[in-house]
Design a protein around this motif. Sequence first.
Motif, PDB file in Angstrom:
ATOM      1  N   HIS A  68       0.832  -1.211   0.000  1.00  0.00           N
ATOM      2  CA  HIS A  68       0.000   0.000   0.000  1.00  0.00           C
ATOM      3  C   HIS A  68       0.864   1.258   0.000  1.00  0.00           C
ATOM      4  CE1 HIS A  68      -3.691  -2.228   0.446  1.00  0.00           C
ATOM      5  NE2 HIS A  68      -3.207  -2.843   1.511  1.00  0.00           N
ATOM      6  N   PHE A  69       1.939   1.226   0.738  1.00  0.00           N
ATOM      7  CA  PHE A  69       2.858   2.355   0.799  1.00  0.00           C
ATOM      8  C   PHE A  69       3.429   2.657  -0.592  1.00  0.00           C
ATOM      9  CE2 PHE A  69       7.141   4.100   1.447  1.00  0.00           C
ATOM     10  CZ  PHE A  69       6.836   5.224   2.195  1.00  0.00           C
ATOM     11  N   ASP A  70       3.912   1.611  -1.268  1.00  0.00           N
ATOM     12  CA  ASP A  70       4.467   1.789  -2.613  1.00  0.00           C
ATOM     13  C   ASP A  70       3.428   2.338  -3.581  1.00  0.00           C
ATOM     14  OD1 ASP A  70       6.947   0.890  -1.785  1.00  0.00           O
ATOM     15  OD2 ASP A  70       6.635  -1.165  -2.515  1.00  0.00           O
ATOM     16  N   GLU A  71       2.200   1.846  -3.483  1.00  0.00           N
ATOM     17  CA  GLU A  71       1.131   2.345  -4.357  1.00  0.00           C
ATOM     18  C   GLU A  71       0.852   3.823  -4.083  1.00  0.00           C
ATOM     19  OE1 GLU A  71      -2.122  -0.256  -3.490  1.00  0.00           O
ATOM     20  OE2 GLU A  71      -1.294  -1.906  -4.698  1.00  0.00           O
ATOM     21  N   ALA A  72       0.799   4.206  -2.818  1.00  0.00           N
ATOM     22  CA  ALA A  72       0.520   5.594  -2.454  1.00  0.00           C
ATOM     23  C   ALA A  72       1.642   6.519  -2.911  1.00  0.00           C
ATOM     24  CB  ALA A  72       0.312   5.717  -0.946  1.00  0.00           C
ATOM     25  N   VAL A  73       2.876   6.089  -2.748  1.00  0.00           N
ATOM     26  CA  VAL A  73       4.013   6.901  -3.195  1.00  0.00           C
ATOM     27  C   VAL A  73       3.959   7.067  -4.707  1.00  0.00           C
ATOM     28  CG1 VAL A  73       6.531   6.955  -3.417  1.00  0.00           C
ATOM     29  CG2 VAL A  73       5.486   6.377  -1.226  1.00  0.00           C
ATOM     30  N   GLY A  74       3.614   6.007  -5.406  1.00  0.00           N
ATOM     31  CA  GLY A  74       3.486   6.093  -6.862  1.00  0.00           C
ATOM     32  C   GLY A  74       2.423   7.089  -7.291  1.00  0.00           C
ATOM     33  N   ARG A  75       1.258   7.076  -6.602  1.00  0.00           N
ATOM     34  CA  ARG A  75       0.193   8.039  -6.920  1.00  0.00           C
ATOM     35  C   ARG A  75       0.676   9.472  -6.683  1.00  0.00           C
ATOM     36  NH1 ARG A  75      -2.989   4.319  -4.184  1.00  0.00           N
ATOM     37  NH2 ARG A  75      -3.131   5.662  -2.361  1.00  0.00           N
ATOM     38  N   LEU A  76       1.348   9.687  -5.565  1.00  0.00           N
ATOM     39  CA  LEU A  76       1.852  11.032  -5.269  1.00  0.00           C
ATOM     40  C   LEU A  76       2.898  11.463  -6.293  1.00  0.00           C
ATOM     41  CD1 LEU A  76       2.139  10.840  -1.397  1.00  0.00           C
ATOM     42  CD2 LEU A  76       0.462  12.107  -2.729  1.00  0.00           C
ATOM     43  N   ALA A  77       3.751  10.545  -6.707  1.00  0.00           N
ATOM     44  CA  ALA A  77       4.788  10.863  -7.695  1.00  0.00           C
ATOM     45  C   ALA A  77       4.163  11.259  -9.032  1.00  0.00           C
ATOM     46  CB  ALA A  77       5.724   9.671  -7.876  1.00  0.00           C
ATOM     47  N   ARG A  78       2.989  10.705  -9.323  1.00  0.00           N
ATOM     48  CA  ARG A  78       2.290  11.056 -10.571  1.00  0.00           C
ATOM     49  C   ARG A  78       1.442  12.308 -10.414  1.00  0.00           C
ATOM     50  NH1 ARG A  78       1.679   5.507 -10.203  1.00  0.00           N
ATOM     51  NH2 ARG A  78      -0.475   5.694  -9.472  1.00  0.00           N
ATOM     52  N   GLY A  79       1.452  12.904  -9.223  1.00  0.00           N
ATOM     53  CA  GLY A  79       0.699  14.135  -8.989  1.00  0.00           C
ATOM     54  C   GLY A  79      -0.753  13.900  -8.635  1.00  0.00           C
ATOM     55  N   GLU A  80      -1.119  12.658  -8.326  1.00  0.00           N
ATOM     56  CA  GLU A  80      -2.494  12.356  -7.944  1.00  0.00           C
ATOM     57  C   GLU A  80      -2.704  12.719  -6.485  1.00  0.00           C
ATOM     58  OE1 GLU A  80      -3.282   8.270  -8.922  1.00  0.00           O
ATOM     59  OE2 GLU A  80      -2.376   8.498 -10.919  1.00  0.00           O
ATOM     60  N   ARG A  81      -3.967  12.909  -6.115  1.00  0.00           N
ATOM     61  CA  ARG A  81      -4.298  13.266  -4.732  1.00  0.00           C
ATOM     62  C   ARG A  81      -4.611  12.020  -3.925  1.00  0.00           C
ATOM     63  NH1 ARG A  81      -6.488  18.334  -3.447  1.00  0.00           N
ATOM     64  NH2 ARG A  81      -5.931  19.860  -4.995  1.00  0.00           N
ATOM     65  N   TYR A  82      -4.674  12.195  -2.594  1.00  0.00           N
ATOM     66  CA  TYR A  82      -5.141  11.110  -1.729  1.00  0.00           C
ATOM     67  C   TYR A  82      -6.608  10.865  -2.049  1.00  0.00           C
ATOM     68  CZ  TYR A  82      -1.002  11.637   1.154  1.00  0.00           C
ATOM     69  OH  TYR A  82       0.292  11.677   1.608  1.00  0.00           O
ATOM     70  N   ASP A  83      -7.088   9.681  -1.738  1.00  0.00           N
ATOM     71  CA  ASP A  83      -8.475   9.318  -2.010  1.00  0.00           C
ATOM     72  C   ASP A  83      -9.458  10.258  -1.337  1.00  0.00           C
ATOM     73  OD1 ASP A  83      -7.626   7.157  -3.494  1.00  0.00           O
ATOM     74  OD2 ASP A  83      -7.802   5.739  -1.833  1.00  0.00           O
ATOM     75  N   ASP A  84      -9.125  10.750  -0.153  1.00  0.00           N
ATOM     76  CA  ASP A  84     -10.087  11.567   0.599  1.00  0.00           C
ATOM     77  C   ASP A  84      -9.895  13.061   0.393  1.00  0.00           C
ATOM     78  OD1 ASP A  84      -7.713  11.769   1.982  1.00  0.00           O
ATOM     79  OD2 ASP A  84      -8.600  11.496   3.953  1.00  0.00           O
ATOM     80  N   GLU A  85      -8.992  13.471  -0.478  1.00  0.00           N
ATOM     81  CA  GLU A  85      -8.797  14.900  -0.724  1.00  0.00           C
ATOM     82  C   GLU A  85      -9.763  15.377  -1.789  1.00  0.00           C
ATOM     83  OE1 GLU A  85      -4.289  16.177   0.231  1.00  0.00           O
ATOM     84  OE2 GLU A  85      -4.624  15.228  -1.689  1.00  0.00           O
ATOM     85  N   PRO A  86     -10.303  16.582  -1.622  1.00  0.00           N
ATOM     86  CA  PRO A  86     -11.228  17.130  -2.626  1.00  0.00           C
ATOM     87  C   PRO A  86     -10.518  17.506  -3.915  1.00  0.00           C
ATOM     88  CG  PRO A  86     -10.931  18.680  -0.783  1.00  0.00           C
ATOM     89  CD  PRO A  86     -10.118  17.455  -0.487  1.00  0.00           C
TER      90      PRO A  86
END
Length: 86
Positions: A68-86
């Motif tokens: 999960h950590f690796d997936e989240a870091v990958g999303r952030l690296a691509r400029g995506e937001r957290y699931d709960d961010e507007p």
Amino acid sequence: MRQFTTRDLDKQVGDVTDAAAREPVVLTRHNNPRFVLMSYEHYERMRAGADSRRAYRVSEMPDEHAVHFDEAVGRLARGERYDDEP
């Protein structure tokens, strides 16, 4: 966890406290983590032991958390937001 500098706190207290209302935030000084700011409700859950979340060192992180950590870091690296961010 979002990060702000202590200078950000001085200049943008509303933005920093709004972020801390959603999740704990790290306040840094001279690029070093110094403080964690969180809502009182979150603090009370932690104090009461009602929050099952736990912090790990990367070297001690369970495999299922590492995925999960690796997936989240990958999303952030691509400029995506957290699931709960507007």
